[in-house]
Scaffold this motif. Structure first.
Motif, PDB file in Angstrom:
ATOM      1  N   LYS A 104     -42.294  47.419  -8.488  1.00  0.00           N
ATOM      2  CA  LYS A 104     -41.129  47.836  -9.267  1.00  0.00           C
ATOM      3  C   LYS A 104     -39.825  47.391  -8.621  1.00  0.00           C
ATOM      4  O   LYS A 104     -38.847  47.125  -9.310  1.00  0.00           O
ATOM      5  CB  LYS A 104     -41.122  49.353  -9.442  1.00  0.00           C
ATOM      6  CG  LYS A 104     -42.195  49.858 -10.365  1.00  0.00           C
ATOM      7  CD  LYS A 104     -42.128  51.361 -10.479  1.00  0.00           C
ATOM      8  CE  LYS A 104     -43.284  51.897 -11.296  1.00  0.00           C
ATOM      9  NZ  LYS A 104     -43.299  53.358 -11.325  1.00  0.00           N
ATOM     10  N   ASN A 105     -39.783  47.335  -7.299  1.00  0.00           N
ATOM     11  CA  ASN A 105     -38.570  46.932  -6.580  1.00  0.00           C
ATOM     12  C   ASN A 105     -38.477  45.431  -6.370  1.00  0.00           C
ATOM     13  O   ASN A 105     -37.592  44.964  -5.649  1.00  0.00           O
ATOM     14  CB  ASN A 105     -38.506  47.640  -5.226  1.00  0.00           C
ATOM     15  CG  ASN A 105     -38.342  49.136  -5.380  1.00  0.00           C
ATOM     16  OD1 ASN A 105     -37.728  49.601  -6.337  1.00  0.00           O
ATOM     17  ND2 ASN A 105     -38.896  49.901  -4.453  1.00  0.00           N
ATOM     18  N   ASN A 106     -39.377  44.679  -6.979  1.00  0.00           N
ATOM     19  CA  ASN A 106     -39.386  43.218  -6.879  1.00  0.00           C
ATOM     20  C   ASN A 106     -39.368  42.721  -5.431  1.00  0.00           C
ATOM     21  O   ASN A 106     -38.666  41.781  -5.097  1.00  0.00           O
ATOM     22  CB  ASN A 106     -38.222  42.598  -7.659  1.00  0.00           C
ATOM     23  CG  ASN A 106     -38.354  42.840  -9.145  1.00  0.00           C
ATOM     24  OD1 ASN A 106     -39.457  42.846  -9.681  1.00  0.00           O
ATOM     25  ND2 ASN A 106     -37.236  43.056  -9.801  1.00  0.00           N
ATOM     26  N   LEU A 108     -40.777  40.843  -2.222  1.00  0.00           N
ATOM     27  CA  LEU A 108     -41.645  39.712  -1.929  1.00  0.00           C
ATOM     28  C   LEU A 108     -42.442  40.011  -0.670  1.00  0.00           C
ATOM     29  O   LEU A 108     -41.901  40.482   0.327  1.00  0.00           O
ATOM     30  CB  LEU A 108     -40.831  38.437  -1.724  1.00  0.00           C
ATOM     31  CG  LEU A 108     -40.060  37.925  -2.932  1.00  0.00           C
ATOM     32  CD1 LEU A 108     -39.256  36.698  -2.555  1.00  0.00           C
ATOM     33  CD2 LEU A 108     -41.003  37.610  -4.074  1.00  0.00           C
ATOM     34  N   GLN A 109     -43.713  39.710  -0.704  1.00  0.00           N
ATOM     35  CA  GLN A 109     -44.572  39.985   0.445  1.00  0.00           C
ATOM     36  C   GLN A 109     -44.130  39.198   1.672  1.00  0.00           C
ATOM     37  O   GLN A 109     -44.133  39.728   2.779  1.00  0.00           O
ATOM     38  CB  GLN A 109     -46.025  39.666   0.103  1.00  0.00           C
ATOM     39  CG  GLN A 109     -46.598  40.594  -0.919  1.00  0.00           C
ATOM     40  CD  GLN A 109     -48.045  40.282  -1.232  1.00  0.00           C
ATOM     41  OE1 GLN A 109     -48.734  39.641  -0.454  1.00  0.00           O
ATOM     42  NE2 GLN A 109     -48.507  40.748  -2.374  1.00  0.00           N
ATOM     43  N   ILE A 110     -43.753  37.952   1.487  1.00  0.00           N
ATOM     44  CA  ILE A 110     -43.378  37.114   2.626  1.00  0.00           C
ATOM     45  C   ILE A 110     -42.130  37.665   3.315  1.00  0.00           C
ATOM     46  O   ILE A 110     -42.036  37.652   4.543  1.00  0.00           O
ATOM     47  CB  ILE A 110     -43.194  35.635   2.210  1.00  0.00           C
ATOM     48  CG1 ILE A 110     -43.026  34.735   3.435  1.00  0.00           C
ATOM     49  CG2 ILE A 110     -42.035  35.465   1.251  1.00  0.00           C
ATOM     50  CD1 ILE A 110     -44.254  34.600   4.274  1.00  0.00           C
ATOM     51  N   ASP A 111     -41.176  38.187   2.538  1.00  0.00           N
ATOM     52  CA  ASP A 111     -39.976  38.781   3.144  1.00  0.00           C
ATOM     53  C   ASP A 111     -40.325  40.027   3.935  1.00  0.00           C
ATOM     54  O   ASP A 111     -39.801  40.264   5.021  1.00  0.00           O
ATOM     55  CB  ASP A 111     -38.937  39.127   2.062  1.00  0.00           C
ATOM     56  CG  ASP A 111     -38.381  37.896   1.395  1.00  0.00           C
ATOM     57  OD1 ASP A 111     -38.432  36.804   2.006  1.00  0.00           O
ATOM     58  OD2 ASP A 111     -37.882  38.017   0.260  1.00  0.00           O
ATOM     59  N   PHE A 112     -41.230  40.832   3.397  1.00  0.00           N
ATOM     60  CA  PHE A 112     -41.644  42.049   4.080  1.00  0.00           C
ATOM     61  C   PHE A 112     -42.360  41.718   5.392  1.00  0.00           C
ATOM     62  O   PHE A 112     -42.120  42.338   6.427  1.00  0.00           O
ATOM     63  CB  PHE A 112     -42.549  42.879   3.172  1.00  0.00           C
ATOM     64  CG  PHE A 112     -42.804  44.253   3.682  1.00  0.00           C
ATOM     65  CD1 PHE A 112     -41.888  45.269   3.447  1.00  0.00           C
ATOM     66  CD2 PHE A 112     -43.942  44.532   4.412  1.00  0.00           C
ATOM     67  CE1 PHE A 112     -42.111  46.549   3.930  1.00  0.00           C
ATOM     68  CE2 PHE A 112     -44.178  45.809   4.899  1.00  0.00           C
ATOM     69  CZ  PHE A 112     -43.252  46.816   4.655  1.00  0.00           C
ATOM     70  N   VAL A 113     -43.231  40.714   5.368  1.00  0.00           N
ATOM     71  CA  VAL A 113     -43.953  40.298   6.584  1.00  0.00           C
ATOM     72  C   VAL A 113     -42.968  39.778   7.625  1.00  0.00           C
ATOM     73  O   VAL A 113     -43.084  40.084   8.821  1.00  0.00           O
ATOM     74  CB  VAL A 113     -45.024  39.244   6.242  1.00  0.00           C
ATOM     75  CG1 VAL A 113     -45.605  38.617   7.502  1.00  0.00           C
ATOM     76  CG2 VAL A 113     -46.130  39.874   5.406  1.00  0.00           C
TER      77      VAL A 113
END
Length: 134
Positions: A104-106, A108-113
């Motif tokens: 829902k918050n859009n 990105l997995q790569i940014d979180f990692v």
């Protein structure tokens, strides 16, 4: 002697996809020997397969470096592949079960990692040579 009594079904699916004023026509074919599964179920299976292709396999190749073979023995390749897929599945489980409103918050997995990696280095003041090289 091969069995020549196998019945093959050819199914053609046509879709109209509307985006604004444009109409896109897509045509897909399925060839199957399954006599009992409905056409609707086969269509859902086909679309699920593309969802896996566009999400899991693309991400494994682009962000998990699955496109480069590090070993050349079949046992080594299979072992490394299983570890990568295990790590990928655990990461997906973490994202979708532990992080609230991930989609829902859009996010990105790569940014979180990357944020996790930077926080780990800053908090512990420890530079991991494996993470530092990426």
């Amino acid at each position: 002697m091969p069995n020549l009594d196998i019945k093959v079904r050819f199914l053609k699916f046509s879709e109209e996809i509307y985006s604004g004023n444009k109409i896109e026509f897509r045509e897909s074919w399925i060839i199957t020997t399954d006599k009992y599964t409905s056409s609707e179920t086969l269509w859902k299976i086909m679309h699920s397969r593309w969802h896996i292709e566009n999400n899991a396999f693309r991400q494994l190749k682009t962000e998990w470096h699955l496109d480069h073979c590090l070993l050349h023995s079949s046992t080594g390749i299979e072992t490394v592949l299983m570890f990568i897929i295990l790590a990928f599945n655990l990461m997906q489980l973490y994202f979708f079960r532990c992080i609230r409103d991930f989609r829902k918050n859009n996010m990105l997995q790569i940014d979180f990692v990357e944020d996790m990696r930077e926080d780990l280095i800053i908090i512990h003041n420890w530079i991991n040579p494996i993470l530092d090289g990426t």
